[in-house]
Enzyme design. Structure first.
Site, PDB file in Angstrom:
ATOM      1  N   ASN A  13       0.863  -1.180   0.000  1.00  0.00           N
ATOM      2  CA  ASN A  13       0.000   0.000   0.000  1.00  0.00           C
ATOM      3  C   ASN A  13       0.899   1.230   0.000  1.00  0.00           C
ATOM      4  O   ASN A  13       1.513   1.544   1.021  1.00  0.00           O
ATOM      5  CB  ASN A  13      -0.899  -0.028   1.246  1.00  0.00           C
ATOM      6  CG  ASN A  13      -1.754   1.223   1.350  1.00  0.00           C
ATOM      7  OD1 ASN A  13      -1.846   1.997   0.400  1.00  0.00           O
ATOM      8  ND2 ASN A  13      -2.383   1.416   2.505  1.00  0.00           N
ATOM      9  N   TRP A  14       0.966   1.880  -1.168  1.00  0.00           N
ATOM     10  CA  TRP A  14       1.857   3.044  -1.264  1.00  0.00           C
ATOM     11  C   TRP A  14       1.229   4.308  -0.665  1.00  0.00           C
ATOM     12  O   TRP A  14       1.874   5.356  -0.624  1.00  0.00           O
ATOM     13  CB  TRP A  14       2.235   3.305  -2.733  1.00  0.00           C
ATOM     14  CG  TRP A  14       3.200   2.310  -3.300  1.00  0.00           C
ATOM     15  CD1 TRP A  14       3.753   1.235  -2.660  1.00  0.00           C
ATOM     16  CD2 TRP A  14       3.722   2.296  -4.634  1.00  0.00           C
ATOM     17  NE1 TRP A  14       4.587   0.558  -3.520  1.00  0.00           N
ATOM     18  CE2 TRP A  14       4.588   1.183  -4.735  1.00  0.00           C
ATOM     19  CE3 TRP A  14       3.543   3.102  -5.762  1.00  0.00           C
ATOM     20  CZ2 TRP A  14       5.272   0.870  -5.924  1.00  0.00           C
ATOM     21  CZ3 TRP A  14       4.221   2.792  -6.939  1.00  0.00           C
ATOM     22  CH2 TRP A  14       5.084   1.689  -7.009  1.00  0.00           C
ATOM     23  N   LYS A  15      -0.036   4.224  -0.277  1.00  0.00           N
ATOM     24  CA  LYS A  15      -0.737   5.381   0.300  1.00  0.00           C
ATOM     25  C   LYS A  15      -0.547   6.613  -0.603  1.00  0.00           C
ATOM     26  O   LYS A  15      -0.594   6.478  -1.815  1.00  0.00           O
ATOM     27  CB  LYS A  15      -0.263   5.645   1.731  1.00  0.00           C
ATOM     28  CG  LYS A  15      -0.248   4.372   2.571  1.00  0.00           C
ATOM     29  CD  LYS A  15      -0.088   4.619   4.032  1.00  0.00           C
ATOM     30  CE  LYS A  15       0.148   3.299   4.741  1.00  0.00           C
ATOM     31  NZ  LYS A  15      -0.215   3.336   6.145  1.00  0.00           N
TER      32      LYS A  15
ATOM     33  N   HIS B  89      -9.916   0.226   4.502  1.00  0.00           N
ATOM     34  CA  HIS B  89      -8.605   0.499   5.116  1.00  0.00           C
ATOM     35  C   HIS B  89      -8.798   1.439   6.317  1.00  0.00           C
ATOM     36  O   HIS B  89      -9.626   2.346   6.286  1.00  0.00           O
ATOM     37  CB  HIS B  89      -7.638   1.115   4.102  1.00  0.00           C
ATOM     38  CG  HIS B  89      -6.239   1.174   4.641  1.00  0.00           C
ATOM     39  ND1 HIS B  89      -5.803   2.200   5.443  1.00  0.00           N
ATOM     40  CD2 HIS B  89      -5.205   0.310   4.539  1.00  0.00           C
ATOM     41  CE1 HIS B  89      -4.545   1.971   5.800  1.00  0.00           C
ATOM     42  NE2 HIS B  89      -4.156   0.828   5.263  1.00  0.00           N
TER      43      HIS B  89
ATOM     44  N   GLU C   9      -7.239   3.901   7.398  1.00  0.00           N
ATOM     45  CA  GLU C   9      -7.126   5.346   7.149  1.00  0.00           C
ATOM     46  C   GLU C   9      -8.401   5.884   6.500  1.00  0.00           C
ATOM     47  O   GLU C   9      -8.779   7.033   6.719  1.00  0.00           O
ATOM     48  CB  GLU C   9      -5.860   5.635   6.319  1.00  0.00           C
ATOM     49  CG  GLU C   9      -4.613   5.490   7.193  1.00  0.00           C
ATOM     50  CD  GLU C   9      -3.366   5.032   6.480  1.00  0.00           C
ATOM     51  OE1 GLU C   9      -3.268   5.147   5.241  1.00  0.00           O
ATOM     52  OE2 GLU C   9      -2.453   4.523   7.173  1.00  0.00           O
TER      53      GLU C   9
ATOM     54  N   GLU D 284      -5.722  -5.809  10.138  1.00  0.00           N
ATOM     55  CA  GLU D 284      -4.739  -4.762  10.438  1.00  0.00           C
ATOM     56  C   GLU D 284      -5.134  -4.059  11.730  1.00  0.00           C
ATOM     57  O   GLU D 284      -5.999  -3.171  11.718  1.00  0.00           O
ATOM     58  CB  GLU D 284      -4.719  -3.733   9.310  1.00  0.00           C
ATOM     59  CG  GLU D 284      -4.336  -4.307   7.960  1.00  0.00           C
ATOM     60  CD  GLU D 284      -3.795  -3.215   7.062  1.00  0.00           C
ATOM     61  OE1 GLU D 284      -2.612  -3.268   6.744  1.00  0.00           O
ATOM     62  OE2 GLU D 284      -4.548  -2.297   6.714  1.00  0.00           O
TER      63      GLU D 284
ATOM     64  N   GLY E 203       1.672   1.785  10.745  1.00  0.00           N
ATOM     65  CA  GLY E 203       2.537   2.953  10.662  1.00  0.00           C
ATOM     66  C   GLY E 203       3.151   3.368  11.986  1.00  0.00           C
ATOM     67  O   GLY E 203       3.685   4.465  12.119  1.00  0.00           O
TER      68      GLY E 203
ATOM     69  N   SER F  39       2.997  -2.521  10.382  1.00  0.00           N
ATOM     70  CA  SER F  39       4.433  -2.405  10.658  1.00  0.00           C
ATOM     71  C   SER F  39       5.232  -3.651  10.276  1.00  0.00           C
ATOM     72  O   SER F  39       6.201  -4.010  10.961  1.00  0.00           O
ATOM     73  CB  SER F  39       4.667  -2.023  12.124  1.00  0.00           C
ATOM     74  OG  SER F  39       4.106  -0.747  12.378  1.00  0.00           O
TER      75      SER F  39
ATOM     76  N   GLY G 187       2.686  -1.275   4.284  1.00  0.00           N
ATOM     77  CA  GLY G 187       2.667   0.143   3.932  1.00  0.00           C
ATOM     78  C   GLY G 187       4.072   0.683   3.807  1.00  0.00           C
ATOM     79  O   GLY G 187       4.746   0.519   2.787  1.00  0.00           O
ATOM     80  N   GLY G 188       4.576   1.302   4.878  1.00  0.00           N
ATOM     81  CA  GLY G 188       5.874   1.978   4.852  1.00  0.00           C
ATOM     82  C   GLY G 188       7.004   1.174   4.222  1.00  0.00           C
ATOM     83  O   GLY G 188       7.767   1.692   3.397  1.00  0.00           O
TER      84      GLY G 188
END
Ligand code: PEP
Length: 254
Positions: A8-10, A97, A99, A173, A179, A218, A239-240
């Protein structure tokens, strides 16, 4: 079942950056994606076509949209339709998601509408579920998972549910792990994934065993292998640590 490793590149990467990372992934994976892996990248909308071009012809690589509006077209300023995502090269889409739930106030009702509409439009849907720290501390993990899964899946018609086999994946998640650098403990992941599998059994019967359940929160190259080896962990949503191809390739190979 192939393990799904999703990125997930957000809201990261302009097109040249996306092209560079997608090319590194495609070149490395063309030489041999481990055949037991499916890699799905969810870039920002403006990068989807770029990533899809780079991935074309490479097995086990797919592209998805991070979000969409559940209508074919219309006066929805600022939104994007599944048909537009498909035209850009996406075959997957995320729904629910954390977010979207917490920053953009998406509730179970809109997430259910998106899930049903995306499936009806032929997308593979990765439905994200997970509890906040307060919900966990208040002993509400099971009721949160139950509510998030049942509101999204129960409204589907029996015929639609019968077709979920290769069309729906769940990403567990925990919100407090996204994150934050704080990964859920192995036993917490095992327990939550077992609960998700049980809840799915109640919703779709035997097919529950075929629905992949990914862990997200994470994940890094140094913990991916251990998490993937846990019971009922059929993949990872990253993600990150997916933003840089070399590290992400290590996670794919973990
Ligand atoms: C995510 O965005 O779904 C996610 C799990 O992010 P991170 O890996 O950065 O925690």
């Amino acid at each position: 079942m192939k393990k799904i490793i999703a990125a997930n590149w957000k809201m990261h990467k302009i097109r040249p950056e996306a092209a560079k990372e997608a090319a590194v992934l495609a070149q490395s994976l063309v030489k041999g994606t481990p055949d037991n892996r499916l890699v799905v990248v969810f870039p920002p909308y403006t990068d989807i076509a770029t990533v899809a071009d780079a991935f074309s012809g490479v097995n086990n690589l797919a592209v998805g949209g991070q979000n969409f509006y559940p209508a074919e077209s219309g006066a929805y300023t600022g939104e994007i339709s599944p048909a537009m995502l498909r035209d850009a090269g996406a075959t997957w889409a995320l729904t629910g998601h954390s977010e979207r739930r917490h920053i953009f106030a998406e509730n179970d009702d809109i997430i259910a509408k998106k899930t049903a509409f995306g499936l009806a439009q032929g997308f593979k849907i990765m439905l994200c579920v997970g509890e906040t720290l307060k919900e966990r501390d208040d002993g509400e993990l099971k009721s949160v998972l139950s509510r998030q899964l049942s509101t999204a899946i129960a409204p589907l018609s029996p015929a639609e549910r019968d077709r979920l086999g290769d069309k729906l994946a769940i990403a567990y998640e925990p919100v407090w792990a996204i994150g934050t650098g704080k990964v859920a403990e192995p036993q917490e992941i095992i327990d939550a994934h077992a609960e998700v599998r049980d809840l799915l059994r109640g919703l779709v019967g035997d097919m529950a065993k075929d629905l992949p359940i990914l862990y997200g929160g994470s994940v890094k190259a140094n913990n991916a292998g251990a998490i993937l080896a846990l019971d009922n962990v059929d993949g990872l949503l990253v993600g990150g640590a997916s933003l840089e191809a070399t590290g992400f390739l290590e996670i794919i190979g973990a």
